[in-house]
Design a protein around this motif. Structure first.
Motif, PDB file in Angstrom:
ATOM      1  N   LYS B  11       0.826  -1.212   0.000  1.00  0.00           N
ATOM      2  CA  LYS B  11       0.000   0.000   0.000  1.00  0.00           C
ATOM      3  C   LYS B  11       0.856   1.257   0.000  1.00  0.00           C
TER       4      LYS B  11
ATOM      5  N   ALA E   9      -5.476  -4.946  -5.560  1.00  0.00           N
ATOM      6  CA  ALA E   9      -6.650  -4.314  -4.958  1.00  0.00           C
ATOM      7  C   ALA E   9      -6.280  -3.521  -3.717  1.00  0.00           C
ATOM      8  N   ASN E  12      -4.637  -0.388  -4.932  1.00  0.00           N
ATOM      9  CA  ASN E  12      -5.664   0.507  -5.479  1.00  0.00           C
ATOM     10  C   ASN E  12      -6.611   1.029  -4.420  1.00  0.00           C
ATOM     11  N   GLU E  14      -8.885  -0.708  -3.157  1.00  0.00           N
ATOM     12  CA  GLU E  14     -10.169  -1.413  -3.268  1.00  0.00           C
ATOM     13  C   GLU E  14     -10.395  -2.390  -2.115  1.00  0.00           C
ATOM     14  N   LEU E  15      -9.310  -2.759  -1.486  1.00  0.00           N
ATOM     15  CA  LEU E  15      -9.395  -3.648  -0.317  1.00  0.00           C
ATOM     16  C   LEU E  15      -8.614  -3.007   0.821  1.00  0.00           C
ATOM     17  N   THR E  16      -9.188  -3.021   2.008  1.00  0.00           N
ATOM     18  CA  THR E  16      -8.400  -2.576   3.158  1.00  0.00           C
ATOM     19  C   THR E  16      -7.410  -3.684   3.494  1.00  0.00           C
TER      20      THR E  16
END
Lengths: 251, 251, 251, 251, 251, 251, 251, 251
Positions: B11, E9, E12, E14-16
């Protein structure tokens, strides 16, 4: 009456020497600490005595159950009792108003069943195939009757590791594991390698051909004993449940 | 590095997706909690890894011992190592200034031995005859190395019940019992009937004729498993000591 | 007619050489003392011949019983005879006014039963569990039929030493002991250690799993033979009773 | 000191309750007659204790022999002791002026040997082949040491019935027979059919191929137990001699 | 969803991280390629899953069949299912309009059977006697269900070499051979010597006496493994058919 | 047509090369003498083919019988055929006017039975107990069907040597002996020692306990093979009768 | 002196009754025809007695050889005699001028060897591998010593049928066949199917792993006994040679 | 020369009928396609013949090697040849200038070794412990000699699943897997569950106690055969390598 009390009574003249001798003769094992052991046992293990149903008639089993019930025992466990015998016991219990439970799969009966949990942790019963279930349930009901929380983890054979591994958490959290398997008995080795608690392996007579009535699983399990695994007799679900309970109640 | 951290790093842009994929691929089991298990084990059981000496040369054993010693391990246990191999290990250890102990009877070696006691109670090793002693001592040294107080109760065979019964107190006070016997293996049944702690039975190959290299004792012990007794492989003193320690360290 | 008499008769001319040769040829074993043995046996052992019922029809058994009865024999013993066959024998005996006894547990029948005691001491039959009772009773009835006082000491398994030890006096006073046990067969070792008379061990096929139809008990018992214990075939209550009687009638 | 005396002493104030409790605890089996048993045994059986040489060093054996000798024991029997160990014992005995005998065939040693005969009759040791002789001699020497007259009847295998039958008289006059045989073990059945005294069968590991180290003879002998034959462990000449002596000394 | 996608994801947003951790924890084996394996398997082997009928009720089997059928599977194979259970399954299938086939000899059932051939060559099932046919047919039906052309060559025992040799061509042309034999199991050796393709030997429990439920054939077959022969469990026709199919579908 | 003739025909142009190749390919074993063997066999052994009834239905057996009968065979032997199957065969034979014989004890059937004697001497079938009779009769009927004079000598077990010895003449005059025994199998050794003709030993599964379904008798018999005794499979009365006939018809 | 003569002598007053009784008692078996048997045997079998060397010292063997030689015996056969013992026998024979032969492979010795042929036909010894040769040669030398022509057909295992089939003529012409094989023992079945003379199968302990010291071959051979094959003990080349000779000398 | 050609030659007068008959007689199996098989085999399998060293002397082995070498064979494989024999072979090869390789661990020798790869994919040899290595290497060298690429994956026992799972890719990519394991043999089951190619299981005699020389692993492996696993003899690394190569060379 304990040895010390008998001696005191002799000294006090409350007992003649003849009376005391007789007393010691009639109950020689109080002297040896046996009675205490038995007392202890009952307290800790919550299983007065277990009735092995295989060599008894339904009537004989019923009689023992009624006697034990009259002494106030609950969780009266009967193993290896077939359906016919159970019906005799059930009828007799109903007549006397004694609650009675029977599991047709494992052939286990329990009179005055009471669920409670006095164990230190969870006992997990792991098995590879649905055919091993009678033995598994004998272990489960034995352990439950003796005051344990039991978790069932069935159908996780080593030929499909995924199912076993996706339940890894259950295995990691167990306090004692009972691994039940027939055929090649590899489950005990795999579980023994994953867990870090005592693993009790139960070979079953399930299988055919070169499984030789459980011999294959038995030998297999004995040969993986290096890492915290020990073995009980073929199909001996009761023995495994009993030992697991004993370990789970250690102080 | 844990899964969560890898995700965080992705992330944050500290790791490319490719790098993270590789990381997860190369260490897939960290994800499954395996590494944690191993960490746990070491802490609790105080036995890094045990060296099975039978299939290795003295030089190979020495090399493992030196590596483990360099990582700071103590109580490095080697089982089934004959005298000749031990001399190689001993010479190598002396050269490096590593304390080394060898028991010629049980063929057990221990490098950087340190006695300590982290168990809940006592482990009692019971045996019927002097010939079973090598197996007994393997169990004793294994259990001691893993931080247990061990009591020896040898030469109390069932053919002379007096000796066994006059040591009843020791049996009653045990937290775990290891019952070692060859020939007919009846000791496990008798001890299992007296004690109310887990009993680990070790059949030995001691005997002749119809003892069939331990088969007689093995079968005998398996058939008395009903009352808290379980069995390990023939002559498997190490396995019994290991399991006894595990039970003796339960929380 | 004995050899000497035949010779005398030849000398006296009462027998031709041809007649004498034939006589010696037809009864060659009179010469060897066989007939005398058989005569002896009957007198001492009080059991003309024992009928093994397993391989015979009820009708065949009945026929032998009637023949023996016609010869004046009493205590005609039939072993391994199931209920159906017994009914045939019973009906036939009743018709002929012959007293008949059948024990459904041990499958033993006795025609013209007569209790008497010609033995030197008591035979004690010791057993560990209620399931061994059929084999025990076969031994008891066999020994009784042959003129022995038999004491039953049942349900004194080694897993509960108290019961065994509190009956120590019975064991100490025995002239011969028959120890009957299935499963692990440890009873023979323990009793053998306590008693100082001959102990005949009878393994039984009672049990399951690794008891392998009595093999476990058999091996176990064979391995404790050092101290006055010997073994008969699995489930062979008759053989044990017969041998015990023989020992109990020694001069 | 008996229970009654302890109680009297408590009453008289000669023992405190604590002292009496300890006394009863420390000597619990005096109460059960154990001490008397042991006393009895020695008197009747004339064999203080037998030394099983297989699991001991020559030095250990010597030490026991010297101790027993110092207590005045004679006929000190050592079994399964190889030549090397025997030389150690012999040297030690010679130094102390203790007479010592060793039989290299059966590996039996006897210190302070004294021949005497307190038995009721003769023990006959029958064997089929010369290769069984070591086991035979172990039986012979054991029985002789325990005060029996022993007759050797060797090399009378069932494949040559003549030799056996021409010695029929010896068999007929025996009080106890020990039948030693390897290979097919048929000797026990044949002798059992001829004799009317107890027959103790000893299977031996002599043979090859499907004799499977004595298993064939063992099974064969177990299956002929119906007529007064019982079996001891494979190669257990000592056990047979001991039991034969016990039977031969019955009152 | 693959690891890479999860990482993407996360990147992006889109997922924690929590969601991603959970995802990886819940489906850990997708990471290891397991799911792909299973997918692969189904495609290549044309057998979704096989139902072992022995330990299940007819109702349980039916339920699995219906579920699999609802997922569109065909060639649903059920082994070791007796006639009674099959009738339950048949009735249920008929009700749902599912084509159902049952072979009473081998106790094999197949729902939605479809013949097709995707194998590289022919599988030949060779057997010595008519009594082995149930096991043979289990192998044949298993292999056919998995898309193989199977040739039966029955009743060509080694005691009549002519029949075997006059069918040499069939053996020479096979891609895989399954040799099924009870009694002495010599067929595997002879066929193994003639063929140059892999031979899978299946011992059967057919026979009596010293065939010991297939042990004789099993040992015999294991001992001829040198020349391209391997062995599956006694009576394991399914296992042989499955393995033969796998080999016959190799690329 | 022999190889030489085929070659001649090719040379003469009576056979094309293609025809000759086919001929050699289709009848390869004529070249090896196989056909001649089969022809020979039938002539000498008087047993076309024997029907093993165990693995066939009554209808299948009947069909083979009718076919063989249509080919003019007599003495059509069926073994191991239970009563139910026999009734099917009997009904079918009666319908076709074929004489049919069935022995319920040995489960042997014979169609178109014809007694005749082409052997060199007598075959004697010796057995120890009445329970072995089914196996004995299978041997007797097999040998009779193949043209031998058979003498029965039953119930002459080794535990009662008299009966055996008083029939010594029968044993001495035998050309081949079949010794049938269960339990300890000693009969084969004793008979083997007395006779000087080939002795075929048949262990039977009669017995209990440690007879282990005939294993005890089997091992016992194998271990006495030194003196002209060989062994066939447990309960294999047919095999013994067949081999005895072969030996009795040697030139 | 025969019974009839003794009687005559009694009648004539040439023997007193006491003398006659003693005579009959001392030589009871003359009466039974035993002596005649032994006489017979020697004449027909041409093998006085065979010396089993395994359980004897070289000196003991030599002594028997010299005694037999002094009685004029030739072809004195010694089996299972290792090289060291043989050297003792050889030296002794050389000293006495007795011709001596020793085969180091089979450990067979023959003193005063004389080749001759009194048999009806040829004995063929067939074997599968070179490792079976010691057992084969024991059979060959035994049979030759007893006056048979023996043909060796080695290295014709069933895994290479060609070699066996290209020697078909030898097999077809045999009067008796001895089939020697270890490992899977299939040779006996294949040869038994080809030959129409008696086949004596000898399992050997050659092999490894699951051959279990000959058990695999033994079971395999027992299970093919249906067609004229019988079995002797594992490695029992002598027994096979002896029996083959007996069959080959039948009248 | 083929049958057709012989016929043609006869027709053409190039061969007399006598010559042709002889030709067909001497090479009878060319007719049956045998020669073609053998030819085929050599071409495909690249292993002329394998020399089993256990039953041969070093000189015998050398002779075969030299003969094969003279015929131009390479990759001459010798198994089960101990160090001493190898030295003889090595010396002889060196003298003749023949390259020679010996692996002391597996006791495998290879003369004129040549590495090449004609297989379809990779053969993976998986093993659980270092002690199994000799058997593993026998399999590896056998397979390599026959033209396969072999991947070693050692020390991945089931008690430590991580190591096995982290090498999952190797297992997934295998064309054939050889799973070698002693003790409990669970490795075969686990690998069989993961892989979708044929798995050949090799039990080893490594272990102690109840591993019974490989029996435990053998039974265990046989009981997991359901999913593409088959078994070869205990310790039979060669057999596994040979079969794996055969499967890996299938078309």
């Amino acid at each position: 009456m304990e040895t010390r009390e008998i001696l005191q009574a002799v000294k006090n003249g409350e007992l003649t020497i003849e009376e005391a001798t007789l007393k010691l003769k009639l109950e020689p094992f109080e002297d040896l600490g046996f009675a205490k052991i038995d007392h202890h046992r009952a307290l800790r293990q919550n299983a007065k005595e277990v009735i092995y149903g295989a060599g008894k008639t339904g009537e004989q089993i019923l009689k023992i159950v009624l006697t034990m019930s009259a002494h106030g025992d609950d969780n009266i466990l009967i193993t290896r009792m077939d359906e016919n015998k159970s019906q005799v016991v059930q009828a007799g219990c109903e007549e006397m108003g004694i609650p009675y439970f029977y599991d047709g799969l494992s052939h286990v009966g329990i009179a005055r069943r009471q669920k409670y949990n006095t164990g230190n942790g969870k006992i997990v019963v792991v098995s590879g195939g649905t055919s091993d279930q009678p033995v598994c349930e004998e272990a489960v009901l034995t352990a439950e009757t003796m005051g344990n929380e039991v978790v069932r983890l069935y159908d996780v054979g080593v030929a499909g590791l995924q199912r076993l591994l996706s339940n890894l958490e259950i295995i990691m959290e167990a306090n004692v594991i009972i691994a039940v398997a027939g055929m090649e008995g590899a489950l005990a080795s795999v579980v023994g390698g994953l867990a870090d608690c005592p693993v009790i392996a139960v070979p079953t007579s399930v299988g055919y051909g070169a499984s030789f009535l459980g011999l294959s699983a038995l030998l297999s399990m004995l040969n993986s004993c290096a890492s915290g695994v020990s073995v009980v007799n073929i199909d001996n679900g009761f023995g495994a449940g009993f030992l697991a309970s004993r370990i789970n109640h250690m102080k």
